[in-house]
Design an enzyme around this catalytic site. Structure first.
Site, PDB file in Angstrom:
ATOM      1  N   MET A  47      -8.898   0.215   2.154  1.00  0.00           N
ATOM      2  CA  MET A  47      -8.427   1.527   2.588  1.00  0.00           C
ATOM      3  C   MET A  47      -7.446   1.452   3.755  1.00  0.00           C
ATOM      4  O   MET A  47      -6.945   2.475   4.206  1.00  0.00           O
ATOM      5  CB  MET A  47      -9.636   2.393   3.006  1.00  0.00           C
ATOM      6  CG  MET A  47     -10.606   2.685   1.892  1.00  0.00           C
ATOM      7  SD  MET A  47      -9.865   3.684   0.576  1.00  0.00           S
ATOM      8  CE  MET A  47      -9.472   5.179   1.464  1.00  0.00           C
ATOM      9  N   ARG A  48      -7.170   0.238   4.256  1.00  0.00           N
ATOM     10  CA  ARG A  48      -6.287   0.138   5.417  1.00  0.00           C
ATOM     11  C   ARG A  48      -4.891   0.667   5.097  1.00  0.00           C
ATOM     12  O   ARG A  48      -4.238   1.287   5.948  1.00  0.00           O
ATOM     13  CB  ARG A  48      -6.218  -1.313   5.902  1.00  0.00           C
ATOM     14  CG  ARG A  48      -5.404  -1.469   7.176  1.00  0.00           C
ATOM     15  CD  ARG A  48      -5.461  -2.875   7.726  1.00  0.00           C
ATOM     16  NE  ARG A  48      -6.726  -3.152   8.384  1.00  0.00           N
ATOM     17  CZ  ARG A  48      -7.592  -4.074   7.988  1.00  0.00           C
ATOM     18  NH1 ARG A  48      -7.330  -4.801   6.917  1.00  0.00           N
ATOM     19  NH2 ARG A  48      -8.713  -4.272   8.640  1.00  0.00           N
ATOM     20  N   ALA A  49      -4.415   0.424   3.876  1.00  0.00           N
ATOM     21  CA  ALA A  49      -3.077   0.885   3.507  1.00  0.00           C
ATOM     22  C   ALA A  49      -2.980   2.406   3.574  1.00  0.00           C
ATOM     23  O   ALA A  49      -1.970   2.959   4.029  1.00  0.00           O
ATOM     24  CB  ALA A  49      -2.718   0.390   2.110  1.00  0.00           C
TER      25      ALA A  49
END
Length: 676
Positions: free
Chosen positions: A275-277
């Site tokens: 989910m970092r993107a």
């Protein structure tokens, strides 16, 4: 920054400029990784950004640059009282050298004072110096992995922790992280790539006019630096003011549900892990809106954020080039565009709209990529004549390069014994990180205290030293450094047979697949790699030893086959390469991987004897060797096995190369031969 350097001289420099400015507006974006060939002004652009950052107010005398408005309650120099004296200073740009130690990065504790006096004597490191400024890492791909981990953890958490044998210090470390790298010198691990918020690719322009302007401005700067800086002072002041205004506007920017849906849909469409993107895209789009002076995020903001935040997260394996399919991106954004958001490029009502000749910019000039195609006869380039064959190279009987078979997980090849090379994941070695195996007197600064050994050394002298209280009287001579064992990276030199015998029965495709598999393994184990090929009449160094496994894979893909088999030439060339590398980097132990069927049909009057003599040179040097036997068919001559015996190494077939481990096999076979 935007004025001094002509950005048209470097392809991608506009994106780099934007990425740096967005991080200046919102450091929460997560930093910038700049990828590009040497000499493309990557460092110039980063250093120019430091001059554009506004001044910062710091508590007077604080080594950790605490903000007087909200000082860090855990500051080692604190606690700071409210209304403490403060002063303003320019934002710092701190450079982290490739050869820096862990103590230089995070800071160091005086272990002797901590044990004897119970005092936390802490010397701040570069993370503390970069707080509220820029931390710049040139050649970040060459930085040791454990340093990169510490660096990125601090950037993500906004604080740095230093722990030594139960004594710990924490301080704030919020900075704009910028790393530059040349992909030819090796790649970052995908896990580390993902930790950089944005990535930009740059390369020098091939047009002469912008290159001329670069030279002109460089010469003007060298002639009179003060006058050159004064020439652009007003423009830089305006850009600095815009950064301040965007920072003030940032909290007011609204990231609506429609934009969030586009962000999530884009990350899902490109199959980005984790989910970092999504979070980085949201922060980047918000910073883009603030930079443009808007309080609402638009589809164009989301699109630009995707182009900066997703390409480096699309690498599915080490040999994939970063990139993004813009047509797929536009299709995804269009599909999830909000109903109330107007089209960015509405269709014109008639042929005359948008310009006097129907074009969007007027003047009858069609946009790039559009317009009538040139006449086929005029556009078709003249066919270039085939290059003349080189000696021992392409020529009669040569076969075109074949595609490598699908790579697979290989057995682990390792060098026996205990080395002291660069940290990696292949062979056993004495390292700064790993399991503790003993203790020794420190040479220089103590970095890893062996507490039990230190107490044991100090205990017999307590009465002679006049100990009267509960504390232990410790002197410098009592301190013991912990010795640790971990893994090192090696130099894996591939010697690949590209002769006509290897091309028979479509064997070369399987051979390339095996070497590609070994290259993937070398990438994961942080090795240097080199490639020597031999065919026809001679051998050549297709790739000198490098950390760029991608470059080795590219050379392997282009490798043609054909001609005789000068096995001795290949082994002698490999011996020369290893001899030079031992002088350059004596601590990095080599692993020789010879990929051949064992035939020797060229290179002299008695090619077999010459090959055996060349192999014995490697055995005399103590080089660990593995022969990958590529012989196929029902009848096998066993020539590769003979070569392995001359090399004092082991032979494995292509099928045996698959599975778990032969590290023990290498050691056992060599130990048995030496004992015999």
């Amino acid at each position: 920054m935007s004025i001094r350097f002509p950005f048209t001289a470097v392809v991608g420099m506009d994106d780099l400029r934007l990425a740096l400015l967005l991080n200046a507006v919102s450091p929460a974006v997560g930093g910038v990784l700049v990828r590009g060939e040497k000499g493309t002004a990557k460092s110039t652009a980063v250093r120019a950004l430091a001059e554009l950052l506004p001044e910062v107010a710091v508590v007077a005398g604080c080594r950790f640059s605490c903000d007087p408005a909200s000082p860090d309650p855990g500051c080692p120099d604190g606690p700071h009282e409210s209304g403490a004296a403060a002063h303003a200073r320019p934002a710092r740009m701190v450079e982290l050298p490739v050869g820096a130690s862990e103590d230089r990065l995070v800071g160091a504790l005086d272990i002797e004072k901590a044990l004897a006096e119970g005092v936390k004597a802490f010397e701040p490191g570069l993370l503390a110096a970069a707080h509220r400024g820029i931390l710049y890492v040139d050649e970040v791909n060459l930085l040791h992995d454990h340093l990169v981990d510490l660096l990125l953890d601090a950037a993500a958490m906004g604080s740095s922790y230093v722990e030594r044998e139960g004594v710990s210090v924490r301080h704030a470390a919020r900075f704009l992280l910028v790393g530059t790298m040349n992909p030819e010198e090796g790649e970052l691990r995908p896990q580390l790539l993902d930790r950089f918020g944005l990535t930009v690719e740059v390369m020098a322009s091939r047009e002469p006019e912008p290159r001329v302007e670069v030279v002109r401005r460089r010469l003007a700067f060298e002639d009179d630096p003060a006058a050159f800086a004064a020439r652009w002072a007003d423009e830089e002041a305006a850009l600095r003011a815009r950064i301040v205004a965007a920072r003030a506007l940032l909290p007011q920017v609204v990231l609506g549900d429609a934009a969030l849906l586009q962000i999530a849909a884009t990350c899902a469409a490109f199959e980005v892990d984790g989910m970092r993107a999504d979070i980085v895209m949201a922060r980047t789009a918000t910073a883009l809106a603030a930079w443009a002076g808007r309080t609402e995020v638009t589809s164009e903001d989301v699109r630009q954020a995707a182009l900066l935040a997703l390409p480096h997260r699309r690498r599915r394996n080490p040999f994939d080039a970063p990139g993004l399919d813009e047509d797929k991106l536009d299709e995804t954004l269009e599909r999830f565009k909000g109903e109330d958001e107007p089209d960015d490029d509405p269709e014109p009502d008639g042929p005359g709209d948008g310009g006097p000749d129907g074009g969007p910019g007027g003047g009858g000039i069609p946009p790039q990529g559009e317009g009538p195609a040139p006449e086929s006869d005029a556009a078709a380039p003249e066919e270039a004549p085939a290059p003349a064959p080189r000696s021992g190279g392409p020529g009669a009987g040569e076969r075109a390069a074949v595609k490598a078979a699908e790579p697979f997980r290989t057995k682990v090849l390792s060098v026996p014994g205990l080395g002291e090379g660069a940290a990696g994941r292949r062979s056993r070695a004495r390292t700064q990180h790993g399991r503790t195996t003993g203790a020794t007197r420190p040479r220089g600064t103590l970095t890893k205290l062996h507490l039990a050994a230190t107490v044991q050394a100090a205990a017999p002298h307590q009465r002679a030293r006049g100990r009267s209280g509960p504390g232990l009287v410790v002197r410098r001579d009592d301190l013991r450094q912990a010795t640790r064992e971990g893994r090192e990276g090696n130099l894996v030199l591939f010697v690949v047979d590209a002769s006509g015998s290897m091309a028979a029965r479509q064997r070369m495709s399987a051979v390339k697949g095996a070497v590609l598999s070994l290259l993937l393994d070398a990438y994961q184990r942080r090795d240097k790699v080199g490639l020597v090929t031999f065919r026809g009449r001679a051998a050549e160094v297709a790739l000198p030893p490098t950390s760029s496994v991608d470059a080795a894979a590219a050379r392997l893909e282009q490798l043609p086959t054909g001609g005789r088999t000068p096995l001795s030439a290949g082994l002698l060339k490999a011996h020369d390469v290893l001899r030079v590398e031992r002088l350059r980097d004596p601590s990095r132990r080599p692993l020789l991987v010879v990929v051949t069927d064992g035939r020797a049909t060229g290179g002299g009057a008695d090619p077999v004897a010459l090959a055996a003599r060349a192999a014995r040179l490697h055995a005399a040097d103590g080089t660990t060797s593995v022969v990958v036997d590529c012989e196929t068919g029902p009848v096998r001559l066993g020539l590769a096995g003979n070569l392995a015996r001359e090399l004092d190494g082991v032979a494995v077939t292509l099928d045996e190369l698959r599975a778990d481990s032969i590290a023990g096999l290498v050691r056992d076979v060599q130990a048995t031969r030496r004992a015999a």
